[in-house]
Design a protein around this motif. Structure first.
Motif, PDB file in Angstrom:
ATOM      1  N   ASP A  66      47.377  10.688   8.876  1.00 16.31           N
ATOM      2  CA  ASP A  66      47.164   9.295   8.478  1.00 16.31           C
ATOM      3  C   ASP A  66      47.712   9.080   7.068  1.00 16.31           C
ATOM      4  O   ASP A  66      47.557   9.933   6.189  1.00 16.31           O
ATOM      5  CB  ASP A  66      45.673   8.957   8.491  1.00 16.31           C
ATOM      6  CG  ASP A  66      45.040   9.201   9.838  1.00 16.31           C
ATOM      7  OD1 ASP A  66      45.091   8.309  10.691  1.00 16.31           O
ATOM      8  OD2 ASP A  66      44.495  10.312  10.018  1.00 16.31           O
TER       9      ASP A  66
ATOM     10  N   TYR B 290      45.710  16.345   9.038  1.00 10.52           N
ATOM     11  CA  TYR B 290      45.791  14.971   9.514  1.00 10.52           C
ATOM     12  C   TYR B 290      47.083  14.325   9.011  1.00 10.52           C
ATOM     13  O   TYR B 290      47.668  14.766   8.018  1.00 10.52           O
ATOM     14  CB  TYR B 290      44.574  14.178   9.044  1.00 10.52           C
ATOM     15  CG  TYR B 290      43.293  14.596   9.729  1.00 10.52           C
ATOM     16  CD1 TYR B 290      42.849  13.937  10.872  1.00 10.52           C
ATOM     17  CD2 TYR B 290      42.538  15.673   9.255  1.00 10.52           C
ATOM     18  CE1 TYR B 290      41.680  14.334  11.517  1.00 10.52           C
ATOM     19  CE2 TYR B 290      41.381  16.075   9.893  1.00 10.52           C
ATOM     20  CZ  TYR B 290      40.956  15.405  11.022  1.00 10.52           C
ATOM     21  OH  TYR B 290      39.816  15.800  11.674  1.00 10.52           O
TER      22      TYR B 290
ATOM     23  N   ASP C 120      37.662   3.383   4.361  1.00 10.96           N
ATOM     24  CA  ASP C 120      38.381   2.904   5.539  1.00 10.96           C
ATOM     25  C   ASP C 120      39.107   1.630   5.111  1.00 10.96           C
ATOM     26  O   ASP C 120      38.472   0.653   4.710  1.00 10.96           O
ATOM     27  CB  ASP C 120      37.379   2.619   6.660  1.00 10.96           C
ATOM     28  CG  ASP C 120      38.034   2.077   7.920  1.00 10.96           C
ATOM     29  OD1 ASP C 120      38.658   0.997   7.839  1.00 10.96           O
ATOM     30  OD2 ASP C 120      37.921   2.722   8.973  1.00 10.96           O
TER      31      ASP C 120
ATOM     32  N   VAL D 199      39.352  13.258   4.955  1.00  9.30           N
ATOM     33  CA  VAL D 199      39.730  12.442   6.120  1.00  9.30           C
ATOM     34  C   VAL D 199      38.984  12.927   7.363  1.00  9.30           C
ATOM     35  O   VAL D 199      38.493  12.117   8.166  1.00  9.30           O
ATOM     36  CB  VAL D 199      41.255  12.490   6.343  1.00  9.30           C
ATOM     37  CG1 VAL D 199      41.632  11.871   7.686  1.00  9.30           C
ATOM     38  CG2 VAL D 199      41.975  11.766   5.206  1.00  9.30           C
ATOM     39  N   HIS D 200      38.866  14.236   7.509  1.00 11.69           N
ATOM     40  CA  HIS D 200      38.083  14.787   8.623  1.00 11.69           C
ATOM     41  C   HIS D 200      36.657  14.261   8.593  1.00 11.69           C
ATOM     42  O   HIS D 200      36.101  13.884   9.636  1.00 11.69           O
ATOM     43  CB  HIS D 200      38.087  16.312   8.553  1.00 11.69           C
ATOM     44  CG  HIS D 200      37.261  16.972   9.612  1.00 11.69           C
ATOM     45  ND1 HIS D 200      37.725  17.198  10.889  1.00 11.69           N
ATOM     46  CD2 HIS D 200      35.974  17.455   9.585  1.00 11.69           C
ATOM     47  CE1 HIS D 200      36.779  17.782  11.607  1.00 11.69           C
ATOM     48  NE2 HIS D 200      35.705  17.951  10.846  1.00 11.69           N
ATOM     49  N   ARG D 201      36.074  14.222   7.405  1.00 11.58           N
ATOM     50  CA  ARG D 201      34.696  13.740   7.273  1.00 11.58           C
ATOM     51  C   ARG D 201      34.595  12.260   7.642  1.00 11.58           C
ATOM     52  O   ARG D 201      33.616  11.822   8.254  1.00 11.58           O
ATOM     53  CB  ARG D 201      34.216  13.953   5.836  1.00 11.58           C
ATOM     54  CG  ARG D 201      32.709  13.839   5.654  1.00 11.58           C
ATOM     55  CD  ARG D 201      32.010  15.026   6.260  1.00 11.58           C
ATOM     56  NE  ARG D 201      30.568  15.003   5.988  1.00 11.58           N
ATOM     57  CZ  ARG D 201      29.755  15.994   6.325  1.00 11.58           C
ATOM     58  NH1 ARG D 201      30.237  17.064   6.950  1.00 11.58           N
ATOM     59  NH2 ARG D 201      28.458  15.928   6.068  1.00 11.58           N
ATOM     60  N   MET D 202      35.583  11.484   7.262  1.00 13.72           N
ATOM     61  CA  MET D 202      35.592  10.063   7.600  1.00 13.72           C
ATOM     62  C   MET D 202      35.552   9.863   9.112  1.00 13.72           C
ATOM     63  O   MET D 202      34.807   9.017   9.624  1.00 13.72           O
ATOM     64  CB  MET D 202      36.821   9.382   7.012  1.00 13.72           C
ATOM     65  CG  MET D 202      36.871   9.335   5.491  1.00 13.72           C
ATOM     66  SD  MET D 202      35.670   8.213   4.730  1.00 13.72           S
ATOM     67  CE  MET D 202      36.378   6.612   5.135  1.00 13.72           C
ATOM     68  N   TYR D 203      36.344  10.635   9.834  1.00 14.56           N
ATOM     69  CA  TYR D 203      36.359  10.533  11.290  1.00 14.56           C
ATOM     70  C   TYR D 203      35.091  11.100  11.907  1.00 14.56           C
ATOM     71  O   TYR D 203      34.511  10.510  12.830  1.00 14.56           O
ATOM     72  CB  TYR D 203      37.579  11.255  11.854  1.00 14.56           C
ATOM     73  CG  TYR D 203      38.870  10.465  11.748  1.00 14.56           C
ATOM     74  CD1 TYR D 203      38.999   9.219  12.369  1.00 14.56           C
ATOM     75  CD2 TYR D 203      39.957  10.956  11.043  1.00 14.56           C
ATOM     76  CE1 TYR D 203      40.180   8.486  12.287  1.00 14.56           C
ATOM     77  CE2 TYR D 203      41.147  10.243  10.950  1.00 14.56           C
ATOM     78  CZ  TYR D 203      41.246   9.001  11.582  1.00 14.56           C
ATOM     79  OH  TYR D 203      42.410   8.283  11.495  1.00 14.56           O
ATOM     80  N   LEU D 204      34.648  12.249  11.407  1.00 16.60           N
ATOM     81  CA  LEU D 204      33.473  12.912  11.968  1.00 16.60           C
ATOM     82  C   LEU D 204      32.233  12.042  11.882  1.00 16.60           C
ATOM     83  O   LEU D 204      31.458  11.930  12.843  1.00 16.60           O
ATOM     84  CB  LEU D 204      33.235  14.240  11.232  1.00 16.60           C
ATOM     85  CG  LEU D 204      32.026  15.063  11.670  1.00 16.60           C
ATOM     86  CD1 LEU D 204      32.253  15.620  13.074  1.00 16.60           C
ATOM     87  CD2 LEU D 204      31.761  16.208  10.686  1.00 16.60           C
TER      88      LEU D 204
ATOM     89  N   LYS E 125      32.283   8.726  11.058  1.00 18.26           N
ATOM     90  CA  LYS E 125      32.615   7.300  11.210  1.00 18.26           C
ATOM     91  C   LYS E 125      32.209   6.514   9.958  1.00 18.26           C
ATOM     92  O   LYS E 125      31.474   5.523  10.014  1.00 18.26           O
ATOM     93  CB  LYS E 125      31.953   6.718  12.453  1.00 18.26           C
ATOM     94  CG  LYS E 125      32.407   7.363  13.761  1.00 18.26           C
ATOM     95  CD  LYS E 125      31.708   6.754  14.965  1.00 18.26           C
ATOM     96  CE  LYS E 125      32.282   7.293  16.259  1.00 18.26           C
ATOM     97  NZ  LYS E 125      32.170   8.753  16.391  1.00 18.26           N
TER      98      LYS E 125
ATOM     99  N   ARG F 127      46.103   3.934   5.828  1.00 20.99           N
ATOM    100  CA  ARG F 127      44.958   3.848   6.749  1.00 20.99           C
ATOM    101  C   ARG F 127      43.667   4.084   5.973  1.00 20.99           C
ATOM    102  O   ARG F 127      42.606   3.571   6.337  1.00 20.99           O
ATOM    103  CB  ARG F 127      45.136   4.910   7.836  1.00 20.99           C
ATOM    104  CG  ARG F 127      43.897   5.222   8.684  1.00 20.99           C
ATOM    105  CD  ARG F 127      43.574   4.119   9.651  1.00 20.99           C
ATOM    106  NE  ARG F 127      42.422   4.471  10.462  1.00 20.99           N
ATOM    107  CZ  ARG F 127      41.153   4.321  10.095  1.00 20.99           C
ATOM    108  NH1 ARG F 127      40.858   3.847   8.890  1.00 20.99           N
ATOM    109  NH2 ARG F 127      40.171   4.652  10.917  1.00 20.99           N
TER     110      ARG F 127
END
Length: 364
Positions: free
Chosen positions: A38, A36, A208, A144-149, A151, A124
């Protein structure tokens, strides 16, 4: 006597069931190879961390995430923390160190330091780390992947614990021992809007940034000793998603370097899972420490065998989940239980006298 034995047996079965759920559900952050881009602001409050912080800074520099900034706040240290961080920052452009403001009235020291750090962050995502940690490759990408996955508003990780002395090994495993047999970690994310189902570790708090700046989470819990759990409760109370997982070898921490520091450190926050209720805390301690002794005193060999078997299986599952030495934890189990009773005594004493001191500051 019979009633007491039934209560103890039920309590041990319940704790075993929670541990089994955690072991089977494997609540660890998966290793993700995705990259990522960000900007992640890595924020480190530091007070008298001259002996530790250079290991953390070097590990951040050597990890594989490239889009980051690091801000260290020197919180009125009286050792060489500021000088060490300043020298490192001078040689690494992504790092900078700032001097913290004098502690404001009504604030706990760490909470105020984190609040100040967030004001300087551009990322971010905001990642708060403790100064006595080390991070490894894939950590930030996986988080970060977990944050997006999922939400998530907040992802918290429980670090793998480094223990070099027998004093540490006789105390520090109690953290995962309590964590993994008190609460099914998967429920923190799955049970929405229930602030009571919450746990977190200040050793790794990834936010976030937009939601952090909107709600000012550290300001919201500015006078709380165990701010990590209180923030997770607040996040869920506001209707956002939070998750707490085991770090899965991607971050490690040496919390304490000797027995005395370990006992004193744990005594300041072990009552948090019980909402600082002395009766609830005492009931737990009596059952977990005294319950097996009561069973042994009956002389009922089949019952004693069942209880010992459940305790052994519980310690094995927790040790494997936490990445700790299983045989050593089994050998030291009686010592751990004795130290749990010592910590409980100190925790209750501090709760009643409001005399908890940490890093030179009175915190309760």
């Amino acid at each position: 006597m019979i009633v007491a034995i039934y209560i103890v047996f039920f309590f041990i079965i319940l704790r075993f069931t929670v541990t089994l759920f955690n072991f089977i559900s494997n609540p660890k952050l998966p290793h993700i190879a995705n990259h990522y881009t960000d900007l992640v602001s890595i924020l480190i409050p530091a007070r008298n961390e001259a002996e530790n912080i250079l290991n953390l800074l070097r590990s951040i520099h050597e990890q594989d995430y490239r889009d980051y900034e690091v801000i260290i706040l020197d919180d009125d240290s009286d050792d060489d923390t500021y000088a060490i961080c300043s020298q490192f920052a001078a040689e690494h452009p992504k790092f900078k160190v700032i001097k913290g403001e004098p502690l404001a009235k009504g604030w706990m020291g760490k909470n105020y330091a984190c609040h100040q750090l967030a004001k300087h962050a551009r990322g971010r995502f905001l990642l708060f780390l403790d100064a006595d940690e080390k991070v490894y490759k894939r950590l930030i990408n996986s988080a970060v992947h977990r944050m997006y996955l999922r939400k998530l508003c907040l992802l918290s990780l429980f670090a793998n614990q480094e223990m070099d002395t027998i004093g540490e090994r006789s105390v520090v495993p109690l953290m995962h021992f309590l964590l993994l047999n008190l609460l099914p970690l998967r429920l923190i994310y799955l049970v929405k809007k229930r602030a009571s189902v919450a746990a977190a570790s200040g050793q790794f708090m990834l936010f976030d940034a937009e939601l952090y700046h909107r709600h000012q989470w550290h300001q919201l819990v500015k006078n709380k000793v165990v701010e990590d759990v209180e923030i997770m409760k607040a996040v869920k109370a506001y209707g956002y998603s939070g998750e707490a997982l085991l770090a899965n070898g991607m971050i490690s921490c040496r919390m304490y370097t000797n027995y005395i520091d370990g006992v004193n450190g744990f005594s300041k926050n072990f009552m948090a899972p019980f909402n600082y209720s002395i009766p609830m805390f005492l009931m737990y301690i009596v059952l977990v420490v005294g319950g097996p002794l009561l069973i042994i005193s009956t002389g009922d060999l089949p019952l004693i065998g069942q209880i010992i078997g459940l305790i052994i299986l519980t310690r094995v599952m927790i040790s494997l989940s936490a990445g700790q030495n299983t045989w050593l934890n089994l050998l030291l189990h009686p010592v751990h239980m004795f130290n749990l009773a010592v910590i409980a005594f100190l925790a209750i004493q501090q709760q009643l006298t409001k005399a908890t001191v940490w890093k030179g500051r009175k915190i309760s």
